[in-house]
Design a protein around this motif. Structure first.
Motif, PDB file in Angstrom:
ATOM      1  N   GLN A  49       0.830  -1.205   0.000  1.00  0.00           N
ATOM      2  CA  GLN A  49       0.000   0.000   0.000  1.00  0.00           C
ATOM      3  C   GLN A  49       0.867   1.260   0.000  1.00  0.00           C
ATOM      4  N   SER A  50       1.940   1.216   0.748  1.00  0.00           N
ATOM      5  CA  SER A  50       2.854   2.355   0.791  1.00  0.00           C
ATOM      6  C   SER A  50       3.487   2.606  -0.568  1.00  0.00           C
ATOM      7  N   VAL A  51       3.881   1.530  -1.246  1.00  0.00           N
ATOM      8  CA  VAL A  51       4.509   1.664  -2.571  1.00  0.00           C
ATOM      9  C   VAL A  51       3.487   2.125  -3.595  1.00  0.00           C
ATOM     10  N   MET A 100      11.862   5.164  -2.951  1.00  0.00           N
ATOM     11  CA  MET A 100      12.704   3.982  -3.127  1.00  0.00           C
ATOM     12  C   MET A 100      12.982   3.261  -1.811  1.00  0.00           C
ATOM     13  N   ASN A 101      12.878   3.964  -0.691  1.00  0.00           N
ATOM     14  CA  ASN A 101      13.036   3.273   0.596  1.00  0.00           C
ATOM     15  C   ASN A 101      11.913   2.260   0.797  1.00  0.00           C
ATOM     16  N   SER A 102      10.692   2.640   0.468  1.00  0.00           N
ATOM     17  CA  SER A 102       9.558   1.722   0.589  1.00  0.00           C
ATOM     18  C   SER A 102       9.680   0.578  -0.410  1.00  0.00           C
ATOM     19  N   VAL A 103      10.113   0.893  -1.617  1.00  0.00           N
ATOM     20  CA  VAL A 103      10.287  -0.152  -2.637  1.00  0.00           C
ATOM     21  C   VAL A 103      11.345  -1.144  -2.167  1.00  0.00           C
ATOM     22  N   ARG A 104      12.458  -0.617  -1.630  1.00  0.00           N
ATOM     23  CA  ARG A 104      13.528  -1.489  -1.128  1.00  0.00           C
ATOM     24  C   ARG A 104      13.007  -2.387  -0.010  1.00  0.00           C
ATOM     25  N   GLU A 105      12.296  -1.798   0.951  1.00  0.00           N
ATOM     26  CA  GLU A 105      11.806  -2.590   2.080  1.00  0.00           C
ATOM     27  C   GLU A 105      10.805  -3.646   1.632  1.00  0.00           C
ATOM     28  N   ALA A 153      13.082  -8.124  -8.789  1.00  0.00           N
ATOM     29  CA  ALA A 153      12.548  -7.053  -9.634  1.00  0.00           C
ATOM     30  C   ALA A 153      12.526  -5.717  -8.882  1.00  0.00           C
ATOM     31  N   LEU A 154      12.037  -5.733  -7.644  1.00  0.00           N
ATOM     32  CA  LEU A 154      11.949  -4.487  -6.881  1.00  0.00           C
ATOM     33  C   LEU A 154      13.327  -3.955  -6.485  1.00  0.00           C
ATOM     34  N   SER A 162      18.647   0.714  -9.796  1.00  0.00           N
ATOM     35  CA  SER A 162      18.694   1.519 -11.021  1.00  0.00           C
ATOM     36  C   SER A 162      18.460   3.002 -10.708  1.00  0.00           C
ATOM     37  N   GLN A 163      17.713   3.279  -9.645  1.00  0.00           N
ATOM     38  CA  GLN A 163      17.479   4.668  -9.227  1.00  0.00           C
ATOM     39  C   GLN A 163      18.594   5.178  -8.305  1.00  0.00           C
ATOM     40  N   ASN A 164      19.125   4.280  -7.470  1.00  0.00           N
ATOM     41  CA  ASN A 164      20.154   4.660  -6.500  1.00  0.00           C
ATOM     42  C   ASN A 164      21.220   3.562  -6.442  1.00  0.00           C
ATOM     43  N   PRO A 165      22.208   3.624  -7.325  1.00  0.00           N
ATOM     44  CA  PRO A 165      23.230   2.575  -7.389  1.00  0.00           C
ATOM     45  C   PRO A 165      24.050   2.441  -6.104  1.00  0.00           C
ATOM     46  N   GLU A 166      24.030   3.433  -5.241  1.00  0.00           N
ATOM     47  CA  GLU A 166      24.827   3.402  -4.014  1.00  0.00           C
ATOM     48  C   GLU A 166      24.097   2.744  -2.841  1.00  0.00           C
ATOM     49  N   ASP A 167      22.878   2.287  -3.043  1.00  0.00           N
ATOM     50  CA  ASP A 167      22.108   1.676  -1.955  1.00  0.00           C
ATOM     51  C   ASP A 167      22.645   0.259  -1.712  1.00  0.00           C
TER      52      ASP A 167
END
Length: 166
Positions: free
Chosen positions: A40-42, A49-54, A70-71, A77-82
């Protein structure tokens, strides 16, 4: 973090996992609820991207490795340093049997200065050992099955040795 601290941390993580696993269905139900909330958050903010990552990590923990991959790939792709996303993406690749992709991801991340560095090096070494074992097993099997003359000589030699003719 010293090696001793590193191993103590991972021992505690393993023990925690074992305790949580003994809780059984309660954990699965909680994870499903967490996944639903994070979905729901995503949906409400797909650029977070924090929600997508989690959500990707929750899918990984739920053994839904394709969704996790996939996620987490989207996050990277949005934040290569994560590095957290990179770590779980690597684990997802490993779970899907894509060790070479996981190894490339770990190699690309090792040069960074982060608390994940030792872990990344460890995962890379685990994959390298697994690849070496697989290679050696295949070579042993190849030698075992392809060299019939060696087999014959070995059998004849063994029989001769048993009869005391050597």
């Amino acid at each position: 973090m010293t090696n001793c601290q590193f191993y103590k941390f991972h021992l505690m993580a393993v023990l925690t996992t074992l305790v949580l696993a003994s809780c059984g269905a309660g954990i699965d139900s909680q994870r499903k609820q967490a996944i639903a909330k994070m979905q729901q958050s995503v949906i409400s903010n797909p650029t977070n991207m924090n929600s997508v990552r989690e959500l990707g990590i929750l899918y990984y923990e739920d053994a839904d490795f394709n969704k996790a991959r996939a996620l987490l790939f989207k996050v990277i792709s949005q934040n290569p340093e994560d590095l957290r996303a990179r770590s779980y993406l690597g684990l997802s690749y490993e779970a899907l049997g894509k060790d070479s992709q996981a190894q490339k991801l770990y190699n690309a991340s090792i040069n960074s200065e982060s608390p994940y560095k030792e872990w990344l090096v460890g995962r890379k070494e685990i994959i390298e050992r697994k690849q070496a074992r697989t290679f050696l097993r295949s070579r042993v099997e190849e030698i075992r099955t392809s060299n019939t003359e060696l087999k014959k000589r070995s059998v004849v030699g063994y029989i001769s040795w048993q009869k005391g003719q050597v």
